[in-house]
Design a protein around this motif. Structure first.
Motif, PDB file in Angstrom:
ATOM      1  N   THR A   1       0.830  -1.212   0.000  1.00  0.00           N
ATOM      2  CA  THR A   1       0.000   0.000   0.000  1.00  0.00           C
ATOM      3  C   THR A   1       0.859   1.254   0.000  1.00  0.00           C
ATOM      4  OG1 THR A   1      -1.715  -1.200   1.235  1.00  0.00           O
ATOM      5  CG2 THR A   1      -1.840   1.215   1.234  1.00  0.00           C
TER       6      THR A   1
ATOM      7  N   ALA B   1       2.389   2.024  -3.407  1.00  0.00           N
ATOM      8  CA  ALA B   1       1.436   2.665  -4.314  1.00  0.00           C
ATOM      9  C   ALA B   1       1.229   4.134  -3.942  1.00  0.00           C
ATOM     10  CB  ALA B   1       0.101   1.918  -4.272  1.00  0.00           C
ATOM     11  N   LEU B   2       1.212   4.436  -2.651  1.00  0.00           N
ATOM     12  CA  LEU B   2       1.037   5.824  -2.199  1.00  0.00           C
ATOM     13  C   LEU B   2       2.210   6.702  -2.624  1.00  0.00           C
ATOM     14  CD1 LEU B   2      -0.417   5.282   1.392  1.00  0.00           C
ATOM     15  CD2 LEU B   2      -1.588   6.373  -0.534  1.00  0.00           C
TER      16      LEU B   2
ATOM     17  N   THR C   1       9.564   9.022 -14.494  1.00  0.00           N
ATOM     18  CA  THR C   1       9.032   7.821 -13.840  1.00  0.00           C
ATOM     19  C   THR C   1       9.380   6.567 -14.639  1.00  0.00           C
ATOM     20  OG1 THR C   1       7.206   9.056 -12.854  1.00  0.00           O
ATOM     21  CG2 THR C   1       6.932   6.673 -13.029  1.00  0.00           C
TER      22      THR C   1
ATOM     23  N   THR D   1      10.254   3.803  -5.914  1.00  0.00           N
ATOM     24  CA  THR D   1       9.399   4.990  -5.928  1.00  0.00           C
ATOM     25  C   THR D   1      10.116   6.205  -5.336  1.00  0.00           C
ATOM     26  OG1 THR D   1       8.346   4.379  -3.807  1.00  0.00           O
ATOM     27  CG2 THR D   1       7.291   3.611  -5.839  1.00  0.00           C
TER      28      THR D   1
ATOM     29  N   GLY E   1      -0.240  10.946  -0.209  1.00  0.00           N
ATOM     30  CA  GLY E   1       0.815  10.027  -0.620  1.00  0.00           C
ATOM     31  C   GLY E   1       1.989  10.002   0.329  1.00  0.00           C
TER      32      GLY E   1
ATOM     33  N   PRO F   1      -0.238  10.995  -9.812  1.00  0.00           N
ATOM     34  CA  PRO F   1      -0.368  12.328 -10.410  1.00  0.00           C
ATOM     35  C   PRO F   1       0.013  13.509  -9.504  1.00  0.00           C
ATOM     36  CG  PRO F   1      -2.475  11.624  -9.573  1.00  0.00           C
ATOM     37  CD  PRO F   1      -1.513  10.526  -9.228  1.00  0.00           C
ATOM     38  N   GLY F   2       0.357  13.262  -8.221  1.00  0.00           N
ATOM     39  CA  GLY F   2       0.483  14.353  -7.265  1.00  0.00           C
ATOM     40  C   GLY F   2       1.458  15.445  -7.667  1.00  0.00           C
TER      41      GLY F   2
ATOM     42  N   MET G   1      -2.934  15.386  -3.091  1.00  0.00           N
ATOM     43  CA  MET G   1      -2.410  14.051  -3.381  1.00  0.00           C
ATOM     44  C   MET G   1      -1.040  13.837  -2.744  1.00  0.00           C
ATOM     45  SD  MET G   1      -3.548  13.829  -7.377  1.00  0.00           S
ATOM     46  CE  MET G   1      -5.297  13.706  -7.822  1.00  0.00           C
TER      47      MET G   1
ATOM     48  N   PHE H   1       1.959   7.425  -6.177  1.00  0.00           N
ATOM     49  CA  PHE H   1       0.848   8.380  -6.305  1.00  0.00           C
ATOM     50  C   PHE H   1       1.329   9.809  -6.058  1.00  0.00           C
ATOM     51  CE2 PHE H   1      -2.982  10.404  -4.289  1.00  0.00           C
ATOM     52  CZ  PHE H   1      -3.848  10.314  -5.367  1.00  0.00           C
TER      53      PHE H   1
END
Length: 429
Positions: free
Chosen positions: A36, A39-40, A73, A130, A235, A47-48, A231, A43
Motif C-alpha cells: 500500500t 502505491a502511495l 518515472t 518509488t 501520498g 499524479p500528485g 495528493m 501516487f
C-alpha cells in the motif's frame, strides 16, 4: 546475505524497525502495508507532483512539466532494475562504504522467495524504486519552462546514477553515513537536500526565464496545484510511515507526526502571509504544507507529536524566509521554489532530529551518543550530501550543455515548450 546485511545495518543504527526482529519470516500484515505504501509513494509523483508542478507553470508549458514527470518515472524505473537497486542496496565488498556493488544488477536474486526482513524483496525493491523516481522528478521544478526535453532525460539519468544511488547507499544501504549513525528516516538528505541543491544548481547554470524577475509569472491553474498538493499530502503517508517497513506502532507514529508536521507548516506559512499582507493565499498554504512534509520527513520515525508540531512551525517560517530571499534578494529563478522548500526544509528537519529525537522530548533517543554528537553527525550528513549533489550536478549540466545544449531557443521559450517540444497544447479553448 541481503537479509543479514539489513539486520546488521538496522542494529548498527538502532533504528526503530522491529521488522528485522523476525528477519527471514514473511509477515503478511507488513507485506500488505508496504504494498500500500509503495502505491502511495508512486501516487505522489503521478499524479500528485505532476499536477502540483503543472498548475504552477504558465499554461503554455503545462504539458512539458507533466511529460517530464511521466518520462522520469518510466526511465528511472528501468534504470533501477538494470543497476540502480544494486548500486544502492547491494554489497560492495571493499566499496561498501561508498557504493553497493553489482551483485543485484537486473534484480538478480530478487525473486518470489527472496525476503528483505519480513517482506518480499520484490516489494522492498519496488518501494525504494518509488523514492528513486520522485527525487529527480522534484528537480524538474528548478528548471521548469526552459530546459530541452532531451537534456532533461540525460541529466535525470546521469544524476540518478552518480548522485542519488551513492547517497542512498551511504544512508540506507549500509554506507559510511549509516556507520556514523546518521538519522534520516525517510529522506531528508537522500531525497530533499539532494534534489533541492541540484535544482538550485540547475537554475543557476541555465539562467533565468525570459522576463524574470520583471515580468510576473503567475501559476496558471491553482485548482490543479491544490489538487496535486492534496495528493502529495495523502501520498506522503506512504513515504514516511512506509519507511517503517512494518505495520506497527512505528508506522503509526510516523503517520501521525507526518500529518502534524504538514498541518503546522501550512498554518505557519498562512499566518506569516496574513500578518505581512493582510490576506492568506492558497499558493502559500499549499507551499507551507509541502515545506512541512519535507521537513518532518527525516524526523518522522524518531520524534513524537509535540516535536513534529515544533518542526512544522520551523518549516513554515524558515522555508518562507528562504523562498523570499532566493527569489527577491538573490533573484535566482528556481522556478517552483525547489531549493528553499525542499533543500532548506530537508536540511532543517535533518538537523532538528538531533534535538527532538531526545527521549525527554518524546523521541526515541540518539544513535550517536548524546545530543551534541548526534547534531554533529546530522550536520555532516547535510553538508556532504549538499556538496556531492551540488558539485556533480554542476559537472553533469556543463557536460550536457557542451554536447547537446541545455536550454531551448528563444522562439521555443517564448511560444511555450508544449508546442515547441511536443507539438501539443494543454488547453484547446
Amino acid at each position: 546475505m541481503f537479509v543479514r546485511s539489513l539486520v546488521r545495518t538496522a542494529l548498527l543504527l538502532c533504528l526503530p524497525l522491529p521488522v528485522f526482529a523476525d528477519a527471514g519470516v514473511l509477515n503478511a500484515a507488513d507485506t500488505a502495508w508496504l504494498l500500500t505504501a509503495t502505491a502511495l509513494v508512486l501516487f505522489m509523483t503521478l499524479p500528485g507532483l505532476a499536477l502540483f508542478y503543472g498548475g504552477l507553470v504558465r499554461s503554455k508549458n503545462v504539458l512539458s512539466v507533466l511529460m517530464q514527470c511521466f518520462a522520469v518515472t518510466g526511465m528511472v524505473s528501468v534504470l533501477w532494475l538494470l543497476y540502480g537497486y544494486s548500486g544502492a542496496f547491494g554489497h560492495g565488498g571493499a566499496m561498501q562504504p561508498w557504493y553497493g556493488g553489482f551483485e543485484k544488477i537486473g534484480f538478480s536474486g530478487v525473486d518470489r522467495a527472496a525476503l528483505a526482513g519480513t517482506v518480499p524483496e520484490t516489494v522492498f525493491a519496488m518501494f525504494q524504486m518509488t523514492f528513486a523516481i520522485i527525487t529527480p522528478a522534484l528537480i524538474v521544478g528548478g528548471f521548469a519552462e526552459r530546459m530541452k526535453f532531451s537534456a532533461m532525460l540525460w541529466f535525470s539519468a546521469l544524476w540518478l546514477t552518480l548522485v542519488y544511488v551513492p547517497v542512498c547507499h551511504w544512508v540506507w544501504g549500509g554506507g559510511w553515513l549509516a556507520d556514523l549513525g546518521l538519522m534520516d528516516y525517510a529522506g531528508g538528505v537522500v531525497v530533499h537536500v539532494n534534489a533541492g541543491v541540484a535544482a538550485l544548481v540547475a537554475a543557476l547554470v541555465l539562467g533565468r526565464r525570459r522576463g524574470f524577475p520583471d515580468t510576473q509569472m503567475m501559476p496558471h491553474n491553482l485548482t490543479m496545484t491544490v489538487t496535486g498538493a492534496g495528493m502529495l499530502w495523502v501520498g506522503w503517508f506512504g513515504f514516511n510511515a512506509g519507511s517503517a517497513l512494518a505495520a506497527d506502532g512505528n508506522a503509526g507514529m510516523a503517520m501521525l507526526v507526518t500529518h502534524l508536521g504538514a498541518a503546522a507548516g501550512a498554518m505557519t506559512w498562512m499566518a506569516i502571509e496574513w500578518m505581512r499582507h493582510g490576506k492568506a493565499s492558497v499558493l502559500g498554504v499549499v507551499t507551507g504544507m509541502v515545506a512541512g512534509l519535507g521537513t518532518i520527513t527525516p524526523a518522522s520515525g524518531y520524534v513524537g507529536p509535540m516535536g513534529a508540531l515544533a518542526i512544522g512551525v520551523v518549516a513554515g517560517g524558515v522555508c518562507f524566509a528562504a523562498t523570499q530571499y532566493v527569489k527577491r534578494v538573490l533573484k535566482i529563478d528556481d522556478s517552483l521554489d525547489v531549493f528553499p522548500v525542499h533543500a532548506v526544509g530537508g536540511a532543517a528537519g535533518t538537523v532538528l532530529v538531533g534535538v527532538f529525537a531526545a527521549v525527554g522530548l518524546g523521541g526515541v533517543g540518539f544513535n550517536a551518543g548524546g545530543m551534541g554528537q548526534q547534531l554533529q553527525v546530522q550536520l555532516i550528513g547535510v553538508a556532504t550530501t549538499a556538496l556531492w549533489s551540488g558539485a556533480l550536478s554542476y559537472l553533469l549540466l556543463k557536460l550536457i550543455d557542451k554536447v547537446i545544449g541545455l536550454r531551448v531557443d528563444a522562439e521555443t521559450e517564448t511560444g511555450g515548450l508544449d508546442i515547441g517540444l511536443h507539438e501539443e497544447r494543454g488547453y484547446n479553448l
